[in-house]
Design an enzyme around this catalytic site. Structure first.
Site, short mmCIF file in Angstrom:
data_model
loop_
_atom_site.label_atom_id
_atom_site.label_comp_id
_atom_site.label_asym_id
_atom_site.label_seq_id
_atom_site.Cartn_x
_atom_site.Cartn_y
_atom_site.Cartn_z
N ASN A 129 0.81 -1.22 0.00
CA ASN A 129 0.00 0.00 0.00
C ASN A 129 0.84 1.27 0.00
O ASN A 129 0.34 2.33 -0.35
CB ASN A 129 -0.96 0.01 1.19
CG ASN A 129 -0.30 -0.40 2.48
OD1 ASN A 129 0.27 -1.48 2.59
ND2 ASN A 129 -0.35 0.47 3.46
N GLN A 157 -4.96 -4.22 -2.05
CA GLN A 157 -4.48 -3.26 -3.06
C GLN A 157 -4.52 -3.81 -4.48
O GLN A 157 -4.40 -3.03 -5.42
CB GLN A 157 -3.04 -2.83 -2.72
CG GLN A 157 -2.93 -1.98 -1.47
CD GLN A 157 -3.51 -0.57 -1.67
OE1 GLN A 157 -3.64 -0.08 -2.80
NE2 GLN A 157 -3.88 0.08 -0.59
N CYS A 301 -2.26 5.11 7.88
CA CYS A 301 -2.37 4.40 9.15
C CYS A 301 -1.15 4.62 10.03
O CYS A 301 -1.27 4.78 11.23
CB CYS A 301 -2.53 2.91 8.89
SG CYS A 301 -3.70 2.60 7.58
N1 PLP Z 1 -4.52 -4.05 3.86
C1 PLP Z 1 -3.99 -3.21 2.96
C2 PLP Z 1 -2.92 -3.71 2.04
C3 PLP Z 1 -4.44 -1.89 2.87
O1 PLP Z 1 -3.91 -1.07 1.97
C4 PLP Z 1 -5.46 -1.45 3.76
C5 PLP Z 1 -5.92 -0.05 3.77
O2 PLP Z 1 -5.21 0.89 3.74
C6 PLP Z 1 -5.97 -2.35 4.69
C7 PLP Z 1 -5.48 -3.64 4.71
C8 PLP Z 1 -7.08 -1.94 5.64
O3 PLP Z 1 -8.26 -1.84 4.89
P1 PLP Z 1 -9.66 -1.34 5.47
O4 PLP Z 1 -9.59 0.15 5.39
O5 PLP Z 1 -10.67 -1.93 4.53
O6 PLP Z 1 -9.82 -1.86 6.83
#
Ligand code: PLP
Length: 356
Positions: A129, A157, A301
């Site tokens: 991401n 992604q 995040c």
């Molecule tokens: N996994 C990946 C690779 C992501 O890019 C993201 C979001 O940024 C997530 C998990 C978390 O996703 P969600 O916002 O649907 O909880």
């Protein structure tokens, strides 16, 4: 969100608002539509048993379920997983696979961890991401399943944005609608054959008794509409990648000593992670924001917590470089002129800050 996804959401909110688990006729129709959506998603993934697809609130929930199902056991994940994989993995018994300087998981490191025995799960994301770098998830799956170990792929992604062939061969697959033009708060989790998932919510019979809570049919209908639209647009994404590559080439030539992370690897068409030669990324971000550009200093995040990104650390960036990273994500509608305008803005800001 794609207009098609907004339309599907609105339509379902207006006419399919019933609780799919209720017993009256219209609720039964909503339930049938929900099951049709499950079958459509399973077909798209190449999975014969639609019951292996659970609808969830998104990738974070899906990833948490996977690791709760492997609590107390040894799991192997890559160093660059999203925190919703890393943290639940690290909360139990976990070992991490290293990445190379381009940010690709190292398969030799995975093979040697598997050779140590006792591994119950391998988890590797399909695309990162922060860098957009496509991971060797197909090879990792073959290595894990070859020694009888289950394989999880966080494909949040990749779904809708890249080549997802063979995704359905993974034991566990995570997806999230808002990453491919759908609404936030809805996603899915593919579970292994003959697996009773525990550790999701309890307190209701929904999702085959494995995830309690009223089904979000409007969100699910919208997610499927988004997936269909994203698939239609996939063939045009090469042109967007070219515009992004042109932008990166210009930045490298007009902002001396800048560089692009993961440039030598296969990447998603929409992502660009730049290491700028000077000035803190927050300064760049503020000036870009004033000009109307919405960019990030890392993954949303980890930047919210003020910690250096574990992805950048794993890729060998030093502390100073991490403070000069900008992450840019385009969308399906991002035109060459948008990348050019961003290039103009970055060059102008650089000159401004150098002279000031
Ligand atoms: N996994 C990946 C690779 C992501 O890019 C993201 C979001 O940024 C997530 C998990 C978390 O996703 P969600 O916002 O649907 O909880």
């Amino acid at each position: 969100m794609f207009p098609e996804a907004i339309e599907a959401l609105t339509r379902a909110c207006e006419s399919r608002w019933q609780n799919p688990s209720s017993l009256y006729r219209e609720a039964g129709e909503a339930k049938q539509l929900l099951e049709d959506a499950r079958t459509e998603l399973a077909d798209w993934l190449g999975i014969d048993e639609p019951e292996r697809v659970l609808f969830t609130s998104g990738a974070t929930e899906s990833n948490n379920i996977v690791f709760r199902s492997h609590a107390e056991k040894l799991v192997v994940a890559s160093e660059i997983e999203h925190p919703s994989v890393r943290e639940p993995a690290a909360a139990g018994h976990a070992k991490f696979v290293e990445v190379d300087r381009e940010g690709r998981a190292d398969l030799e490191s995975l093979a040697s961890l598997l050779a140590g025995g006792d591994v119950s799960l391998v988890s590797l994301m399909a695309a990162n991401n922060e860098t957009g770098v496509i991971q060797p998830w197909r090879e990792a799956r073959a290595l894990a399943q070859g020694v009888g170990v289950r394989f999880h792929c966080d494909a949040a992604q990749l779904v809708g944005k890249g080549d997802a062939e063979f995704l359905g061969e993974c034991d566990w697959v995570t997806g999230s609608a808002h990453k491919f033009g759908g609404p936030k708060g809805v996603g899915f989790l593919v579970i292994p054959e003959d697996c009773e998932v525990s550790g999701a919510s309890i307190g209701g019979p929904q999702e085959f008794g494995m995830r309690a809570g009223t089904e979000n049919y409007p969100g699910i209908a919208s997610m499927l509409a988004a997936l269909n639209r994203a698939q239609q647009l996939l063939s045009g994404t090469g042109a967007i990648a070219k515009a992004r590559d042109g932008f990166e080439a210009r930045i490298r030539s007009e902002i001396p000593k800048s560089r692009v992370c993961g440039e030598g690897a296969e990447r998603l068409w929409n992502t660009s992670m730049l290491v700028l030669p000077a000035h803190r990324n927050t300064k760049w971000l503020t000036r870009l924001s004033r000009r109307g550009f919405q960019v990030s200093t890392g993954s949303a995040c980890s930047s919210g917590k003020g910690n250096p990104s574990h992805v950048m650390q794993a890729m060998g960036l030093d502390f100073d470089e991490m403070g000069r990273v900008l992450r840019i994500s385009g969308g399906w509608e991002t035109a060459e002129s948008d990348w050019e305008a961003l290039g103009d803005a970055l060059v102008e800001i650089f000159e401004e800050m150098e002279s000031g």
